[in-house]
Scaffold this motif. Sequence first.
Motif, PDB file in Angstrom:
ATOM      1  N   VAL A 136       1.022   5.204 -12.251  1.00  0.00           N
ATOM      2  CA  VAL A 136       0.378   6.226 -11.547  1.00  0.00           C
ATOM      3  C   VAL A 136       1.092   7.623 -11.676  1.00  0.00           C
ATOM      4  CG1 VAL A 136      -0.061   6.995  -9.180  1.00  0.00           C
ATOM      5  CG2 VAL A 136      -0.677   4.804  -9.757  1.00  0.00           C
ATOM      6  N   GLU A 184       0.786  -1.054   0.106  1.00  0.00           N
ATOM      7  CA  GLU A 184       0.128   0.011  -0.089  1.00  0.00           C
ATOM      8  C   GLU A 184       0.836   1.166   0.058  1.00  0.00           C
ATOM      9  OE1 GLU A 184      -2.546  -0.335   3.318  1.00  0.00           O
ATOM     10  OE2 GLU A 184      -3.934  -1.938   2.272  1.00  0.00           O
ATOM     11  N   ASP A 222      -3.064   4.555 -15.125  1.00  0.00           N
ATOM     12  CA  ASP A 222      -4.236   3.976 -14.262  1.00  0.00           C
ATOM     13  C   ASP A 222      -4.826   4.905 -13.229  1.00  0.00           C
ATOM     14  OD1 ASP A 222      -4.398   0.770 -14.839  1.00  0.00           O
ATOM     15  OD2 ASP A 222      -2.148   1.602 -14.860  1.00  0.00           O
ATOM     16  N   ALA A 223      -3.968   5.916 -12.760  1.00  0.00           N
ATOM     17  CA  ALA A 223      -4.514   6.734 -11.819  1.00  0.00           C
ATOM     18  C   ALA A 223      -3.805   8.080 -11.786  1.00  0.00           C
ATOM     19  CB  ALA A 223      -4.547   6.241 -10.149  1.00  0.00           C
ATOM     20  N   THR A 264       3.648  -1.136 -10.029  1.00  0.00           N
ATOM     21  CA  THR A 264       3.333   0.178 -10.257  1.00  0.00           C
ATOM     22  C   THR A 264       4.459   0.938 -10.426  1.00  0.00           C
ATOM     23  OG1 THR A 264       1.236  -0.203  -9.014  1.00  0.00           O
ATOM     24  CG2 THR A 264       2.005   1.933  -9.452  1.00  0.00           C
ATOM     25  N   TRP A 313      -3.286   3.662  -2.663  1.00  0.00           N
ATOM     26  CA  TRP A 313      -3.211   3.029  -3.727  1.00  0.00           C
ATOM     27  C   TRP A 313      -2.397   1.571  -3.444  1.00  0.00           C
ATOM     28  CZ3 TRP A 313      -4.281   2.973  -8.638  1.00  0.00           C
ATOM     29  CH2 TRP A 313      -3.570   2.009  -9.523  1.00  0.00           C
ATOM     30  N   LYS A 314      -3.154   0.341  -3.993  1.00  0.00           N
ATOM     31  CA  LYS A 314      -2.590  -0.722  -3.853  1.00  0.00           C
ATOM     32  C   LYS A 314      -1.766  -1.464  -5.003  1.00  0.00           C
ATOM     33  CE  LYS A 314      -2.464  -4.994  -1.633  1.00  0.00           C
ATOM     34  NZ  LYS A 314      -1.677  -5.214  -0.492  1.00  0.00           N
ATOM     35  N   SER A 315      -0.559  -1.576  -4.708  1.00  0.00           N
ATOM     36  CA  SER A 315       0.258  -2.130  -5.856  1.00  0.00           C
ATOM     37  C   SER A 315       0.259  -3.717  -5.711  1.00  0.00           C
ATOM     38  CB  SER A 315       1.755  -1.966  -5.832  1.00  0.00           C
ATOM     39  OG  SER A 315       2.012  -0.387  -5.955  1.00  0.00           O
TER      40      SER A 315
END
Length: 301
Positions: free
Chosen positions: A208, A12, A244-245, A119, A289-291
Amino acid sequence: MQYQTIPYHSGEIVVLGDLHYDSYRRFALSPIDQWALQDIVWYADALILAGDLTNGPADRWTQVFQYLSEFIRPERIYALPGNHNYYSGHLTDDPKLERVAKDVDAHFAQKTALLHGDTRILCCTLWTDFNLSDEPSVAMHTADLLMADYHMIGAPLDPSTPADRIPIMRRERRLEPREILRVHQDHRAWLADNLANPHPSGSNGRTVIITHHGPHLAVAGEIDTLSAAFHSDMSDLIIQYRPDAWFFAHSHRRLRAKIYGTDIRNVSVGYAGELIDESVSYLREAVLWKSYSATVKSGGG
């Protein structure tokens, strides 16, 4: 392409912007406690600060890192500057901010690419191109008149000369919007170059982006004469590369939208006194954010 690897443990990442620690400190308040963020920060592999940790000058970052060390070890903190971090200083103060971060074992994340699990995370202030409403000259004039940035941030007389080599009495030339535009163009080009590079995790890797300034009209809220000083339209990069974000701060308007598949999130903590119950639940979800750990086997953490 050089990446700084964030060690993978919980998977996280927490992204916070506009901590404005000085506004809480004035009332002996803790922004992390006030916004009920203790638990998610405590277990995060990294805390990434998307600018405006406190008002400048640069050495005030030390107080912020010392405070945050109650919740997360400094070596897990990555900070990029916001406009307030240059107050009482100069637009060229990145080396000073970097030294302050390094002195406490934190990381300076201006124009920095990070890798966490699957990520890649691209960080920069971004600033603005003043063209959100297709009237850049009007927006630049309005910002110059109304925003504190152009009174609180200085610029060296000769842009090629480091500020610390200019006699103090000659450092008082005020910042101009055209100089902000030049930095925006540099940061925008840096993002485009990095997005064009192959992902270190291959076709399944995620991307990201973290900036201080906003990337799209959809998360700007009600448009006014100053909106173009807070946001740019980055649709071209979003459409071409589909990150993605995209996390950002600056506006203190806690809005979130999905644009061309990109999850754009405002993660502003904001000043003391801006806390609203609904915003607490929004922020707790938006900042996380979860990698995935797919790349750990190949050296990703």
